[in-house]
Scaffold this motif. Structure first.
Motif, PDB file in Angstrom:
ATOM      1  N   TRP A 130      45.342-103.164  64.641  1.00  0.00           N
ATOM      2  CA  TRP A 130      43.938-103.353  65.011  1.00  0.00           C
ATOM      3  C   TRP A 130      43.024-102.835  63.900  1.00  0.00           C
ATOM      4  O   TRP A 130      43.284-101.793  63.315  1.00  0.00           O
ATOM      5  CB  TRP A 130      43.686-102.572  66.298  1.00  0.00           C
ATOM      6  N   ASN A 131      41.936-103.533  63.633  1.00  0.00           N
ATOM      7  CA  ASN A 131      40.979-103.111  62.609  1.00  0.00           C
ATOM      8  C   ASN A 131      40.059-102.031  63.177  1.00  0.00           C
ATOM      9  O   ASN A 131      39.026-102.315  63.781  1.00  0.00           O
ATOM     10  CB  ASN A 131      40.163-104.306  62.114  1.00  0.00           C
ATOM     11  N   TRP A 134      43.774 -97.560  61.048  1.00  0.00           N
ATOM     12  CA  TRP A 134      44.006 -97.480  59.604  1.00  0.00           C
ATOM     13  C   TRP A 134      44.653 -96.147  59.236  1.00  0.00           C
ATOM     14  O   TRP A 134      45.614 -96.096  58.471  1.00  0.00           O
ATOM     15  CB  TRP A 134      42.708 -97.692  58.835  1.00  0.00           C
ATOM     16  N   GLN A 135      44.138 -95.066  59.814  1.00  0.00           N
ATOM     17  CA  GLN A 135      44.691 -93.741  59.550  1.00  0.00           C
ATOM     18  C   GLN A 135      46.156 -93.674  59.983  1.00  0.00           C
ATOM     19  O   GLN A 135      47.003 -93.156  59.266  1.00  0.00           O
ATOM     20  CB  GLN A 135      43.860 -92.666  60.275  1.00  0.00           C
ATOM     21  N   VAL A 175      50.330 -97.494  51.384  1.00  0.00           N
ATOM     22  CA  VAL A 175      49.705 -98.802  51.595  1.00  0.00           C
ATOM     23  C   VAL A 175      49.516 -99.529  50.270  1.00  0.00           C
ATOM     24  O   VAL A 175      49.692-100.747  50.196  1.00  0.00           O
ATOM     25  CB  VAL A 175      48.355 -98.659  52.341  1.00  0.00           C
ATOM     26  N   SER A 176      49.216 -98.794  49.223  1.00  0.00           N
ATOM     27  CA  SER A 176      48.974 -99.435  47.926  1.00  0.00           C
ATOM     28  C   SER A 176      50.214-100.138  47.377  1.00  0.00           C
ATOM     29  O   SER A 176      50.105-100.988  46.490  1.00  0.00           O
ATOM     30  CB  SER A 176      48.458 -98.411  46.913  1.00  0.00           C
ATOM     31  N   ARG A 226      42.355-105.380  55.107  1.00  0.00           N
ATOM     32  CA  ARG A 226      42.217-104.044  54.514  1.00  0.00           C
ATOM     33  C   ARG A 226      43.456-103.682  53.700  1.00  0.00           C
ATOM     34  O   ARG A 226      43.345-103.094  52.620  1.00  0.00           O
ATOM     35  CB  ARG A 226      41.980-103.018  55.631  1.00  0.00           C
ATOM     36  N   VAL A 227      44.623-104.050  54.200  1.00  0.00           N
ATOM     37  CA  VAL A 227      45.852-103.814  53.435  1.00  0.00           C
ATOM     38  C   VAL A 227      45.766-104.573  52.106  1.00  0.00           C
ATOM     39  O   VAL A 227      46.088-104.031  51.048  1.00  0.00           O
ATOM     40  CB  VAL A 227      47.113-104.225  54.235  1.00  0.00           C
ATOM     41  N   ARG A 228      45.298-105.831  52.162  1.00  0.00           N
ATOM     42  CA  ARG A 228      45.172-106.616  50.932  1.00  0.00           C
ATOM     43  C   ARG A 228      44.190-105.958  49.964  1.00  0.00           C
ATOM     44  O   ARG A 228      44.439-105.901  48.761  1.00  0.00           O
ATOM     45  CB  ARG A 228      44.736-108.038  51.242  1.00  0.00           C
TER      46      ARG A 228
END
Length: 138
Positions: free
Chosen positions: A52-53, A58-59, A72-73, A93-95
């Motif tokens: 989910w965004n 994200w954390q 993630v990078s 966001r991952v992209r």
């Protein structure tokens, strides 16, 4: 019947064979979380879904991957199984963080392109029409 373990009881796990799972919360949802899978590949990890965004999601994704020994990078690609926000939400966001490619079914990609052009009202109307077609009451 197996009961679903609540999000609070979930932890990132190495499932073996180059497959790891990261529970990513869905804030405010009774579903609780989505499992994001990281699969080792020669070019870097591939994610199956992204979560989910939301900042908490994200954390959790970032911290979970880190706990499992990756970042993630380093993600090479994201395979979105279907276009629901708990599966596709963090793919962009991952992209942004990694330059990863994103893959999804062509019909889901078409839906993304369609919805990208919607204003808020048109988006709401579109969703209402889809719910009506599925049999939801007014």
């Amino acid at each position: 019947m197996t009961s679903r373990v609540p999000y609070a009881g979930q932890r990132p796990r190495d499932l073996g064979g180059g497959v790891r799972s990261v529970p990513v919360p869905i804030p405010g949802s009774p579903l609780g979380y989505t499992l994001v899978y990281a699969i080792d590949s020669p070019g870097g990890p591939l994610l199956v879904d992204a979560g989910w965004n939301h900042p908490d999601a994200w954390q959790a994704l970032s911290a979970g991957l880190s706990e499992l020994g990756t970042d993630v990078s380093a993600v090479r690609g994201v395979v979105v199984t279907h276009f629901h926000p708990d599966h596709a939400g963090l793919a962009g966001r991952v992209r942004e963080e990694s330059g990863a490619w994103i893959a999804m079914h062509e019909e889901d990609a078409r839906l993304v392109k369609l919805m990208r052009g919607f204003g808020e009202r048109a988006h709401r109307d579109f969703q209402s029409e889809m719910l009506r077609r599925a049999g939801a009451p007014p």
